[in-house]
Design an enzyme around this catalytic site. Structure first.
Site, PDB file in Angstrom:
ATOM      1  N   ASN A   1      62.530 105.981  24.533  1.00 17.56           N
ATOM      2  CA  ASN A   1      63.139 105.270  23.392  1.00 17.56           C
ATOM      3  C   ASN A   1      62.169 105.178  22.226  1.00 17.56           C
ATOM      4  OD1 ASN A   1      65.963 104.129  23.872  1.00 17.56           O
ATOM      5  ND2 ASN A   1      64.928 103.740  25.815  1.00 17.56           N
TER       6      ASN A   1
ATOM      7  N   ARG B   1      48.961  84.888  31.385  1.00 17.08           N
ATOM      8  CA  ARG B   1      49.972  85.397  30.444  1.00 17.08           C
ATOM      9  C   ARG B   1      49.595  85.006  29.011  1.00 17.08           C
ATOM     10  NH1 ARG B   1      56.090  82.969  30.280  1.00 17.08           N
ATOM     11  NH2 ARG B   1      57.104  84.725  29.253  1.00 17.08           N
TER      12      ARG B   1
ATOM     13  N   HIS C   1      68.550  97.240  26.239  1.00 16.11           N
ATOM     14  CA  HIS C   1      68.843  96.967  27.646  1.00 16.11           C
ATOM     15  C   HIS C   1      69.789  98.079  28.089  1.00 16.11           C
ATOM     16  CE1 HIS C   1      69.131  94.377  31.115  1.00 16.11           C
ATOM     17  NE2 HIS C   1      70.440  94.305  31.027  1.00 16.11           N
TER      18      HIS C   1
ATOM     19  N   ASP D   1      65.301  86.511  22.360  1.00 17.79           N
ATOM     20  CA  ASP D   1      65.041  85.073  22.276  1.00 17.79           C
ATOM     21  C   ASP D   1      64.248  84.677  23.524  1.00 17.79           C
ATOM     22  OD1 ASP D   1      66.857  84.952  24.340  1.00 17.79           O
ATOM     23  OD2 ASP D   1      68.489  84.105  23.138  1.00 17.79           O
TER      24      ASP D   1
ATOM     25  N   GLU E   1      71.135 105.501  24.847  1.00 13.45           N
ATOM     26  CA  GLU E   1      70.127 104.570  24.324  1.00 13.45           C
ATOM     27  C   GLU E   1      69.420 105.183  23.103  1.00 13.45           C
ATOM     28  OE1 GLU E   1      67.401 102.583  26.985  1.00 13.45           O
ATOM     29  OE2 GLU E   1      68.657 102.968  28.724  1.00 13.45           O
TER      30      GLU E   1
HETATM   31  C1  GAR Z   1      65.170 101.987  29.250  1.00 13.81           C
HETATM   32  O1  GAR Z   1      66.218 102.374  30.095  1.00 13.81           O
HETATM   33  C2  GAR Z   1      65.396 100.578  28.712  1.00 13.81           C
HETATM   34  O2  GAR Z   1      66.752 100.300  28.460  1.00 13.81           O
HETATM   35  C3  GAR Z   1      64.876  99.748  29.860  1.00 13.81           C
HETATM   36  O3  GAR Z   1      63.692 100.412  30.246  1.00 13.81           O
HETATM   37  C4  GAR Z   1      63.864 101.819  30.033  1.00 13.81           C
HETATM   38  C5  GAR Z   1      62.678 102.349  29.274  1.00 13.81           C
HETATM   39  O4  GAR Z   1      62.721 103.751  29.188  1.00 13.81           O
HETATM   40  N1  GAR Z   1      64.654  98.390  29.477  1.00 13.81           N
HETATM   41  C6  GAR Z   1      65.026  97.345  30.221  1.00 13.81           C
HETATM   42  O5  GAR Z   1      65.493  97.450  31.337  1.00 13.81           O
HETATM   43  C7  GAR Z   1      64.829  95.980  29.578  1.00 13.81           C
HETATM   44  N2  GAR Z   1      65.533  94.971  30.304  1.00 13.81           N
HETATM   45  P1  GAR Z   1      61.770 104.517  28.170  1.00 13.81           P
HETATM   46  O6  GAR Z   1      60.348 104.030  28.491  1.00 13.81           O
HETATM   47  O7  GAR Z   1      61.946 105.958  28.526  1.00 13.81           O
HETATM   48  O8  GAR Z   1      62.190 104.169  26.784  1.00 13.81           O
END
Ligand code: GAR
Length: 239
Positions: free
Chosen positions: A18, A72, A116, A150, A184
């Site tokens: 992404n 954290r 997401h 949020d 995505e």
């Molecule tokens: C993606 O599928 C994104 O939607 C998910 O992590 C992946 C990252 O892929 N995020 C979540 O699940 C957040 N809750 P990438 O590193 O190839 O972009």
């Protein structure tokens, strides 16, 4: 005169596909060209694919490994410092596997957006594709969500949804992930554009129309109406 492009940082922990879609969209001819400038890719893990991709794309990278901090709070303080040094105006999470605290969000003072893999009204948290795969017998389709972050987990206001794709033809979890990621990569840049230019994605675009449909449907369901919504012949997963 056009405003200067917004200084965008992308936070990653994994593969970075992404992030790459966003980086490409910021280039000439992309949907974020002149709107956003990718000034930093920050990773919470060393050695991940996203860092290699960012270097190949010529984007500045920074690694702030969560494993090297005792708490954290200490990790978030280091992330805040790095984002401030890059004069970040907007943060996009892209597979960032850390939950941001409410105090981080208020100290940052810049909006944070996330993607997401599935509808946030249906399922929140990690392993979205695994969840959909396990539930595929009762679901016709799936689609990703881009939302404001949020203090909750995947509870923020929705900016855009990706368009639904059928689950029936997908023969494995890997095939589902590949199909979902393709959606995505389309919707994330569009949603950032809409967010940064407040509604710049034309209201009659398929993504904007679909988001409007889903919003009204969810409102009707919350009001007690037991309605179903179909899009291109696919029944959407009910909340
Ligand atoms: C993606 O599928 C994104 O939607 C998910 O992590 C992946 C990252 O892929 N995020 C979540 O699940 C957040 N809750 P990438 O590193 O190839 O972009």
């Amino acid at each position: 005169m056009n405003a200067a492009p917004t200084r965008l940082a992308v936070l990653v922990s994994g593969g970075g596909s992404n992030m790459e879609a966003i980086a490409q969209a910021c280039r000439a001819g992309g949907v974020l060209a002149g709107i956003a400038e990718l000034v930093l890719v920050l990773s919470s893990r060393a050695g991940v694919g996203a860092l290699e991709r960012a270097s190949r794309l010529g984007v500045p990278v920074s690694v702030v490994p969560s494993a090297s901090f005792s708490s954290r709070e200490a990790h978030e303080a280091a992330v805040l410092e790095t984002l401030a040094a890059a004069r970040t105006e907007v943060v996009a999470l892209a597979g960032y596997m850390r939950i941001l605290s409410a105090s981080f969000l208020s100290a940052l003072g810049a909006p944070v957006v996330n993607i997401h893999p599935v509808p946030t009204y249906l399922y929140q948290g990690a392993h979205g594709y695994e969840h959909i795969w396990a539930e595929r017998a009762r679901l016709a389709c799936c689609f990703p969500t881009v939302h404001r972050v949020d203090a909750g987990v995947d509870t923020g206001e929705v900016i855009l949804y990706g368009l639904p794709y059928a689950l029936g033809d997908l023969e494995s979890l890997d095939a589902l992930r590949a199909r979902g990621l393709a959606e995505e990569h389309t919707v994330y840049p569009l949603a950032l554009r809409q967010f940064l230019r407040s509604g710049d994605v034309p209201g009659d675009s398929p993504h904007a129309r679909f988001a409007t449909l889903v919003r009204s449907w969810l409102t009707a369901r919350r009001a007690g109406l037991d309605a179903e919504l179909h899009y291109n012949g696919l029944a959407l997963p009910c909340p």
